[in-house]
Design an enzyme around this catalytic site. Sequence first.
Site, mmCIF file in Angstrom:
data_model
loop_
_atom_site.group_PDB
_atom_site.id
_atom_site.type_symbol
_atom_site.label_atom_id
_atom_site.label_comp_id
_atom_site.label_asym_id
_atom_site.label_seq_id
_atom_site.Cartn_x
_atom_site.Cartn_y
_atom_site.Cartn_z
ATOM 1 N N GLU A 134 0.851 -1.201 0.000
ATOM 2 C CA GLU A 134 0.000 0.000 0.000
ATOM 3 C C GLU A 134 0.882 1.245 0.000
ATOM 4 O OE1 GLU A 134 -2.941 -0.402 -0.658
ATOM 5 O OE2 GLU A 134 -3.543 -2.363 0.122
ATOM 6 N N ASP A 259 12.569 32.207 -9.998
ATOM 7 C CA ASP A 259 11.753 32.417 -8.794
ATOM 8 C C ASP A 259 12.703 32.362 -7.605
ATOM 9 O OD1 ASP A 259 9.208 32.705 -7.434
ATOM 10 O OD2 ASP A 259 9.532 30.676 -6.697
ATOM 11 N N HIS A 391 7.233 26.441 -7.138
ATOM 12 C CA HIS A 391 8.351 27.351 -7.402
ATOM 13 C C HIS A 391 8.793 27.287 -8.862
ATOM 14 C CE1 HIS A 391 8.365 27.572 -3.077
ATOM 15 N NE2 HIS A 391 8.517 26.258 -3.024
ATOM 16 N N ASP A 394 6.030 28.765 -11.095
ATOM 17 C CA ASP A 394 6.098 30.225 -11.109
ATOM 18 C C ASP A 394 7.225 30.706 -12.024
ATOM 19 O OD1 ASP A 394 3.959 30.551 -9.436
ATOM 20 O OD2 ASP A 394 5.154 30.859 -7.621
#
Length: 446
Positions: A134, A259, A391, A394
């Site tokens: 899982e 950025d 980031h 952007d």
Amino acid sequence: MTRLSQVIAPSFKEVHKDLKNDGHTHYWLSGGRGSTKSSFIAIELILGIMRDPNANAVVLRKVKDTLKESVFDQLVWAIDVLGVEQYWHIPDAKLVITYLPTGQQIRFRGADKPKKIKSMKFARGYCKFIWYEELDEFTGMEEVRMINQSLMRGGKKFTVFYSYNPPQSANNWVNAEKLLSREDRLVHHSNYLSVDPEWLGEQFIVEAEHLKQTKPKAYEHEYLGEVTGTGGEVFDNVKIKRITDEEIKDFYNIKRGLDFGYAIDPVSYPVMHYDRKKKRLYIFHELYKVGLSNRSLYEHIKEENKDNDFITADAAEPKSIHELRQYGLKIRAAKKGPDSIKYGIKFLQSLEAIIIDDIRCPETAREFLTYELEKDANGNFKADFPDKNNHSIDAVRYALNDEVMKFKEHEQKKSDPDNPTPQEKHAKAIKKITGGKPQVNAFRKW
């Protein structure tokens, strides 16, 4: 001993061969209900320990309390179905299974606190096998790497199994990680349709067919193990692909964005080629680092951007922009304005493809693959794009700032054709003054 063809589904035949030939280290086995992926791994673990006198195993789930009635019982089943129970000690209470001829062990651990999973000492051999059951319950690949770094010591060959039902969201970290390139990883997907119906039982088939008829989307996700999406995925046009040096040499429309970050947030500096005609973006270089000074940032950019082409940076950091200019970089602030984030992301969504080389740009690939709308307390998607883990996104927006501004004007014009853009207003005024003649005549008239 039982013949393997009687206990391993045909869909795992090639994976079994690969394991025998030590083909890979990491085996990502995804699938829907009844795919028998966990049964297959349990059988391979038992056989692997019996074949290699130095092999031990650690089996993990995120929560310790779920071990006994899942992976532990699965391995007990494998021992029984292989007909080798006389060689194994299976205690009633303790979470450990021991191979009696040599003392090799299978140990079970919960990853509630991954930092506490340290390198393990075995009476004989080392931890050759690791199994994450899982996998999607774990918090991310960073947590998994931390555990692997602790356990994968003291031996030459390791085999790590990852089993999971793919989460519905395409942007879930597990689904995103599966797409990333890694030469020592084998990725395999299976579902119940490749399994002998007698293994599953008549009622299993009845339930699957009922869901298929009544809720086909749920059937695709639960039984076929398909990533059906939640509707909150932001970028469905991302393609992960190796970009060769030869391709990069032919790129002609290079864009660079920046950025800023330092203490907590990383600085992100991606380099890309924008094919305006085909509406394709190719991202082939990144710098993504926390704690990087502007001087060190400059040194990296100077080496990558040898012709000192323009860089478009976050306007919120004028001091850093000024400092980088003092060092000699050609750098400008991105034009933001109202709704700049919205239109920047919508522009990126409008592209035919955002092609990212995940070997060169792993963090940029991760951000684009996992970026997703957030939900409110009622389970509805929020209208605004989230401002976190973005980031590189952007920085890509800044790099394409000129294209985004054109896109914004076009979209605003479409939504309100009676409200012309400033450029259109200016052109209309000049036309009125000149009567349609060249603009220079207007000044002569005045």
